[in-house]
Design a protein around this motif. Structure first.
Motif, PDB file in Angstrom:
ATOM      1  N   GLU A  33       1.322  -2.048   0.014  1.00  0.00           N
ATOM      2  CA  GLU A  33      -0.056  -0.071  -0.040  1.00  0.00           C
ATOM      3  C   GLU A  33       0.487   0.976   0.247  1.00  0.00           C
ATOM      4  O   GLU A  33       0.617   2.273  -1.086  1.00  0.00           O
ATOM      5  CB  GLU A  33      -1.358  -0.088   1.571  1.00  0.00           C
ATOM      6  CG  GLU A  33      -1.634  -1.099   1.362  1.00  0.00           C
ATOM      7  CD  GLU A  33      -0.754  -2.488   1.905  1.00  0.00           C
ATOM      8  OE1 GLU A  33       0.006  -2.285   2.191  1.00  0.00           O
ATOM      9  OE2 GLU A  33      -2.054  -2.581   2.605  1.00  0.00           O
ATOM     10  N   LYS A  34       1.482   1.410   0.899  1.00  0.00           N
ATOM     11  CA  LYS A  34       2.736   2.060   0.436  1.00  0.00           C
ATOM     12  C   LYS A  34       4.057   2.563  -0.498  1.00  0.00           C
ATOM     13  O   LYS A  34       3.921   3.613  -0.772  1.00  0.00           O
ATOM     14  CB  LYS A  34       4.314   2.919   2.108  1.00  0.00           C
ATOM     15  CG  LYS A  34       3.510   2.266   3.143  1.00  0.00           C
ATOM     16  CD  LYS A  34       2.765   3.808   3.311  1.00  0.00           C
ATOM     17  CE  LYS A  34       3.732   4.441   3.710  1.00  0.00           C
ATOM     18  NZ  LYS A  34       4.498   6.355   4.638  1.00  0.00           N
ATOM     19  N   GLU A  70       1.436   4.585  -2.703  1.00  0.00           N
ATOM     20  CA  GLU A  70       0.929   5.701  -2.680  1.00  0.00           C
ATOM     21  C   GLU A  70       1.945   5.945  -3.400  1.00  0.00           C
ATOM     22  O   GLU A  70       2.200   7.206  -3.770  1.00  0.00           O
ATOM     23  CB  GLU A  70       1.022   5.658  -1.621  1.00  0.00           C
ATOM     24  CG  GLU A  70       0.419   5.169  -0.422  1.00  0.00           C
ATOM     25  CD  GLU A  70       0.014   5.722   0.809  1.00  0.00           C
ATOM     26  OE1 GLU A  70       0.457   5.652   0.943  1.00  0.00           O
ATOM     27  OE2 GLU A  70      -0.709   5.330   1.875  1.00  0.00           O
TER      28      GLU A  70
END
Length: 667
Positions: free
Chosen positions: A64-65, A68
């Protein structure tokens, strides 16, 4: 073609992807953890984004990071490298959902080939030959034991979601199966989050030969020949070469066709590797069986690049951007022979125990200027002064050589390894050179048991010996003293006397034993040395680039000698060794003072204890299991005795040297 990509990895593979992207005018974004803030891959990219803590689960596995970061920097695609998220179906799906290209196969192909049991069933339908085994969903330990008994020992337990030798155990007899299964499942959960396993017949005299495949979005698929990866330790590859020695054109075509069939069965796109186990029979006959498909770029891909003259990362970028494969099958050719050596921070003499520390010295052979093909190539992600941490894989670098023939490549690799000088971290460089010198490897008598078969000449080796090691240390000391002199003849320490002979004694520790060397200064300034039963004239000189020349015992040597904390690290064309000057040692008695303490050999996590306070134990008995650098390591009793106290609990993180348990010796 993409204008900007994010590289969701670290170390040498991130640097390697960045190099191709730069050549293709594609901008790159690095991601990094706390401990990698100043790493080489961060410097190799145009931008960098911090994604979390040092442990992979806190950074490089946080997709997820990473997504992003890709969105924030405007990256159009993500290259996952190998390991970490490279075969993560959920990550590939998330990239697609976010409108970011995943430089790899579609999620459906990752899913189909990600679980070994399901992939075996799929390959059976595609007509790809399989090793006899159990690939079912039922994971009841009693059932698995019965299946192993049915297949017949030896068997191999393999993590269904695994790779890289993680979660894999060979079992020789039924009585050992339950313990091996439990250990395999623990390691599988730690590495892949899934404890499912499969059981296969352990093929005798096996070779590990893999086929590089490539598919595009237009439905084209080719194979870029084979790599032999048979030389392994702890089920992990050590040396890889292409093409495979002894491979006939007929078998190459047959294996290539099977690999393409495997790829087509899952509508494969991008770079992938179909791994086969090859059974060698008397008379030279070989049968091959499908093992698994790695849905990513392999660590050993440079040997394929060397023999084909192609850049596989460039192919990945072109295919992921929608372009067709650059070449057809009939346009692909093999040129010469290539071998890759994995240089790792580990101690081969201690069951390849991973090592950590600072690269105080890191010197490499000169590389050929051509990026894709040349005599010597080095892929690494470290630099002198950098740290080898406990959080990641122990590989320091990959050394790849290319030659017109296998013999030429082998000789070139040995010469290049001799020019690799690493001080500060234990490595396997001398072990690799030992493998090259074995009869088995030199004459291509390859199988996965090569290292075990050649154990007598591979382990506990001393390539240089005490006389040369001591002469090198003495020479380095004398040359350093001369360099510090100010020209006053009365302050000279070169031994010149107007008459008579004087002696100087050096005390050493070599291979754990105390030694002495006597240096005699003759009246004319000449030197003689007596060490280890060898006496003779000693002549020394300083050469350019910090090298020294030593003549002793009838031989002249050009050496590199690095001194650190009273230890002289000696590198010669024949090999390398180290010798300790005793009179400069600090705290020499600390090890003896520890008594019955058992300490952690490296930073890591305590997995389990197999004993409790009050238990009597025997020398060699397993006491505890630690996990470090993605592998499990067993701590054994050094002597008979009784356990007094456990200092930690399972799950605790420990530092190197931490006392794990206290034991009273018997008697």
């Amino acid at each position: 073609m993409f204008k900007k990509i994010l590289i969701a990895n670290r170390g040498e593979i991130a640097c390697r992807v960045a190099a191709t992207a730069r050549r293709m005018a594609v901008r790159t974004v690095a991601v990094y953890s706390d401990s990698d803030a100043n790493a080489n891959h961060v410097r190799a990219c145009d931008e960098a984004v911090h994604v979390g803590g040092s442990a992979p689960k806190d950074s490089y596995l946080r997709w997820e990071k990473i997504l992003e970061a890709a969105k924030a920097t405007g990256a159009e695609a993500v290259h996952p490298g190998y390991g970490f998220l490279s075969e993560n179906e959920a990550f590939a799906q998330a990239c697609a959902a976010a409108g970011i290209a995943f430089i790899g196969p579609p999620p459906s192909a990752i899913k189909a080939m990600g679980l070994k049991a399901e992939s075996k069933q799929l390959m059976e339908k595609a007509g790809v030959p399989l090793v006899p085994g159990y690939h079912g969903h039922d994971q009841d330990p009693a059932l698995l034991q019965r299946e192993a008994d049915r297949i017949g020992y030896p068997v191999l337990i393999k993590a269904s979601a695994g790779g890289g030798g993680k979660g894999m155990r060979a079992v020789e007899k039924a009585a050992d199966f339950a313990a091996a299964l439990a250990s395999c499942q623990r390691e599988a959960v730690n590495s892949f989050g899934d404890d499912a396993v499969l059981i296969e017949k352990y093929v005798q005299r096996p070779r590990h030969i893999e086929i590089q495949v490539f598919g595009d979005t237009q439905g084209n698929c080719v194979y870029l020949f084979e790599r032999d990866c048979s030389v392994q330790r702890r089920h992990q590859k050590v040396l890889e070469e292409a093409p495979a020695p002894g491979m006939t054109e007929a078998m190459r075509a047959e294996m290539g066709a099977a690999a393409v069939a495997a790829a087509r069965a899952v509508n494969y796109v991008g770079a992938g590797t179909v791994e086969f186990i090859v059974e060698q029979r008397d008379g030279g006959e070989m049968n091959f069986f499908f093992m698994e498909m790695n849905t990513r770029l392999q660590v050993e891909h440079p040997v394929t690049e060397a023999i084909t003259g192609l850049d596989l990362v460039e192919w990945q970028l072109r295919v992921a951007s929608g372009e067709p494969l650059p070449l057809r099958q009939d346009q692909l050719q093999i040129h010469g022979h290539a071998i890759e050596a994995r240089i790792c921070a580990e101690n081969p003499d201690k069951n390849f125990l991973p090592a950590t520390g600072t690269l105080h010295v890191y010197r490499k052979p000169a590389q050929h200027t051509a990026f894709q093909r040349g005599d010597v190539r080095i892929d690494d992600g470290v630099r002198e002064g950098g740290e080898i941490s406990p959080f990641y894989d122990s590989m320091i670098a990959k050394l790849i050589v290319h030659g017109a023939t296998r013999a030429e490549a082998l000789a070139r690799l040995d010469t290049a390894l001799a020019q690799v000088h690493i001080v500060g971290v234990q490595t396997n460089v001398q072990f690799l050179r030992g493998i090259l010198a074995t009869d088995s490897f030199a004459h291509a008598k390859l199988d996965t048991a090569l290292i075990e078969r050649e154990r007598a000449v591979l382990f506990d080796r001393e390539p240089l010996g005490l006389p040369l090691a001591a002469a090198a240390s003495v020479a380095r000391t004398l040359l350093d003293e001369r360099a510090m002199q100010d020209g006053d003849p009365f302050s000279r320490r070169d031994g010149w006397r107007s008459l008579g002979v004087t002696a100087r004694v050096f005390a050493f520790e070599f291979r754990g034993e105390p030694q002495t060397a006597t240096l005699r200064y003759l009246h004319d300034g000449a030197l003689t040395l007596d060490v280890g039963g060898v006496s003779g004239a000693l002549e020394i000189g300083r050469l350019p680039e910090g090298r020294i020349e030593v003549s002793f015992n009838g031989a002249r040597h050009t050496l590199d000698v690095y001194e650190r904390q009273a230890t002289a690290h000696v590198f010669a064309a024949e090999g390398a060794t180290r010798i300790v000057t005793i009179d400069r040692l600090a705290h020499a008695g600390d090890a003896q003072a520890e008594g019955g303490r058992l300490t952690a050999p490296m930073p890591g996590k305590v997995v389990s204890f197999s004993v409790k306070a009050g238990d009597k134990v025997s020398r060699g008995q397993a006491l505890a299991v630690m996990e470090a650098m993605k592998m499990e390591h067993t701590i054994a009793a050094p002597a008979d005795g009784m356990v007094e106290e456990l200092m930690f609990a399972p799950g605790d993180q420990v530092t190197e040297g931490a006392e794990l348990l206290r034991m009273a010796k018997a008697g």
